[in-house]
Scaffold this active site. Structure first.
Site, PDB file in Angstrom:
ATOM      1  CB  CYS A   1     -23.989 -94.729   5.672  1.00 63.26           C
ATOM      2  SG  CYS A   1     -25.390 -93.732   6.189  1.00 63.26           S
TER       3      CYS A   1
ATOM      4  CB  CYS B   1     -32.497 -94.534   4.609  1.00 66.19           C
ATOM      5  SG  CYS B   1     -31.169 -95.065   3.553  1.00 66.19           S
TER       6      CYS B   1
ATOM      7  CB  THR C   1     -26.951 -90.586   9.369  1.00 60.96           C
ATOM      8  OG1 THR C   1     -26.398 -91.502  10.299  1.00 60.96           O
ATOM      9  CG2 THR C   1     -26.709 -91.079   7.963  1.00 60.96           C
TER      10      THR C   1
ATOM     11  CD  GLU D   1     -22.725 -91.238  10.859  1.00 65.94           C
ATOM     12  OE1 GLU D   1     -21.522 -91.356  10.558  1.00 65.94           O
ATOM     13  OE2 GLU D   1     -23.626 -91.885  10.300  1.00 65.94           O
TER      14      GLU D   1
ATOM     15  CG  HIS E   1     -33.012 -96.134  10.251  1.00 71.05           C
ATOM     16  ND1 HIS E   1     -33.067 -95.551   8.994  1.00 71.05           N
ATOM     17  CD2 HIS E   1     -31.692 -96.094  10.597  1.00 71.05           C
ATOM     18  CE1 HIS E   1     -31.855 -95.176   8.624  1.00 71.05           C
ATOM     19  NE2 HIS E   1     -30.999 -95.491   9.583  1.00 71.05           N
TER      20      HIS E   1
ATOM     21  CE1 TYR F   1     -29.490 -98.530   9.788  1.00 70.50           C
ATOM     22  CE2 TYR F   1     -28.056 -99.834  11.175  1.00 70.50           C
ATOM     23  CZ  TYR F   1     -28.504 -98.601  10.755  1.00 70.50           C
ATOM     24  OH  TYR F   1     -27.972 -97.468  11.278  1.00 70.50           O
TER      25      TYR F   1
ATOM     26  CB  CYS G   1     -28.263 -99.673   3.729  1.00 66.85           C
ATOM     27  SG  CYS G   1     -28.010 -99.731   5.509  1.00 66.85           S
TER      28      CYS G   1
ATOM     29  CD  GLU H   1     -24.912 -95.961  10.028  1.00 69.95           C
ATOM     30  OE1 GLU H   1     -24.404 -96.444   8.996  1.00 69.95           O
ATOM     31  OE2 GLU H   1     -25.494 -94.872  10.062  1.00 69.95           O
TER      32      GLU H   1
END
Ligand code: SF4
Ligand code: FE
Length: 492
Positions: A100, A104, A191, A258, A293, A297, A300, A456
């Site tokens: 990650c 973003c 994050t 995180e 978001h 996904y 990413c 995640e």
């Protein structure tokens, strides 16, 4: 100002007075801390790739606010093409980091808050949109990384923010002053928060009139007085602190991050406030941020999936089974699942539309379908990767054993030699390469990187049920019933 280089980004973090705590202690040089640095390297890739001509089209954009060339991570999407490029950029970064890369959340917050503040101002005559544009211009001009902070601790989930026994369970205003507000509360599992220059705080749920003090959104520097972070643990994280164990880490260069972000009476000047008591707009910000978001996904996690599939194929090759039809079929299945996720990310982008403020929003139904699939497919992909790799990925001795010259055999063979002998795979493949790919898969499937690739995927950008609620809302069952009635000849 020009785009920052990766080095300039890392140096800029050193200038901040960010307060970071880990293992019960304050970490002063957190930029070089072995458990934190891989996550910084990951964000740094968002700067590094923007410098490469090969990736210029994906990684950079022209600012709608200033006309300047900016990093796409600070861009307001101006078209469906921009939305598609965003997903492609994220896939690229997933491929380059297998982690990650954190930046973003800020990009998704920019686009959600930009369009929402426009509509709040229209309804209330406030000046949040101008505040936001000024802030974003500063972010773009200085190529900053910004954390999009949404998830509150939430305390008793059956209660609204104003009903909580502890009012800090949701970020809220504790004092209103002529020049700004004072806020308290926290945001969980943030994050990239430590690696960000600024934070944008947003509400985490829809709110009612009694939640006025909790309906608040604002920007705040990461090293603001009263703000601090407590770093989150990851499975096997202390391997990163062991000397001479880089192979055991699996991915020693990159990682995610995180943290718990605490706001202890932080003062926010008026110019950085984007929502302050207009409770009916809390839900809009949440829905839009989550939508963006959930689209993210589809980029990413697909990029990370590409690396997992590649590692599984390598493991098969090193084991000498790459020609087995069962192995080939598993790789096909993994590819099918991964490309299905990508298709959803691309589809919700293609079907995007302009907001009232002018930036582009994804198709919310398709973005939620995308994320719903992400809560499942990476689990199946790692299951198949584990199947192909074999048990060795979790039973292999340490790197130190492989390198040990302690004699243990009858003929004086060392621990290292014994490990090399018994963990050799196919002829022509070094045992170290086999060791590396197994440790990489261990890291991805159940080590520190599994935070980003598995859990995640489940809970990031909202847990599965949150997407099902949106799918129910957007699915238009009434319209579908009418279609059936029309064809079946059913009259009301
Ligand atoms: Fe970006 Fe994916 Fe990390 Fe979210 S989970 S910040 S979309 S890399
Ligand atoms: Fe995430």
């Amino acid at each position: 100002m020009a785009l920052k280089t990766a080095k300039e980004y890392i140096d800029s973090l050193r200038q901040l007075k960010t307060r970071v705590y880990m293992f019960g202690e304050k970490i002063d040089n957190w930029v070089d801390h072995p458990m934190i640095r891989p996550s910084i390297n990951c964000v740094a890739m968002t700067y590094a790739l923007a410098q490469e001509p090969e990736y210029e089209d994906l990684m950079t954009a022209t600012s709608s606010l200033t006309g300047h060339k900016i990093n796409r991570f600070t861009h307001l999407h101006q078209s469906t093409e921009d939305l598609i490029k965003k997903v492609k950029m994220q896939r690229l970064l997933g491929q380059k980091t297998a982690s990650c890369f954190q930046r973003c959340v800020g990009m998704d917050a920019f686009n959600a808050v930009f369009s929402s503040t426009y509509e709040i101002d229209q309804a209330h005559g406030t000046h949040y949109h101008e505040n936001f544009k000024k802030f974003l211009t500063y972010v773009q001009d200085n190529d900053l990384t910004v954390d999009g902070a949404m998830t509150d601790p939430k305390g008793d989930r059956s209660k609204a923010p104003h009903q909580q026994a502890d009012p800090d369970m949701y970020v809220h205003v504790v004092e209103r002053r002529p020049d700004g507000i004072v806020v308290c509360g926290a945001k969980c599992h943030q994050t990239g928060s430590v690696n960000s220059h600024w934070h944008i705080f947003m509400p985490t749920i829809s709110m009612g009139p009694e939640d006025k003090d909790w309906a608040v959104s604002f920007a705040c520097p990461t090293d603001a007085e009263g703000l601090y972070m407590i770093y989150g643990r990851q499975s096997c994280d202390t391997r990163k602190m062991e000397q001479g164990c880089h192979i055991d880490v699996g991915n020693a260069k990159f990682g995610g991050q995180e943290a718990l972000v605490v706001l202890d009476h932080v003062f926010i000047p008026n110019e950085y406030i984007f929502l302050n008591g207009e409770t009916e707009f809390a839900g809009m910000i949440v829905e839009r941020f989550a939508g963006y978001h959930r689209q993210s996904y589809g980029g990413c996690k697909v990029g990370v999936g590409d690396v997992v599939i590649g590692a599984a194929a390598l493991a098969a090759e090193y084991n000498g089974v790459e020609k087995a039809s069962a192995v080939k079929d598993k790789l096909i299945e993994m590819t099918h699942l991964n490309e299905t996720l990508y298709s959803c990310g691309i589809a919700c982008s293609c079907e995007g539309c302009p907001t009232k403020a002018g930036n582009y929003q994804i198709d919310l139904l398709l973005a939620n379908v995308c994320k719903q699939n992400v809560t499942r497919f990476p689990y199946e992909i790692v299951r198949l990767a584990e199947d192909i790799a074999g048990g060795l990925m979790v039973t292999m001795p340490s790197q130190k054993d492989f390198e040990s010259d302690l004699p243990v055999g009858r003929e004086g063979e060392t621990i290292g030699e014994i490990c090399q002998k018994y963990f050799a795979g196919r002829e022509g493949v070094s045992t170290e390469d086999r060791q590396r790919v197994m440790r990489f898969l261990e890291n991805m499937c159940l080590g520190a990187a599994a935070v980003g690739y598995r859990t995640e995927s489940m809970h990031g950008a909202g847990s599965p049920q949150a997407q099902r609620i949106m799918i129910a809302r957007q699915g238009n069952i009434q319209g579908k019933k009418q279609l059936a009635k029309d064809i079946a000849g059913i009259k009301d």
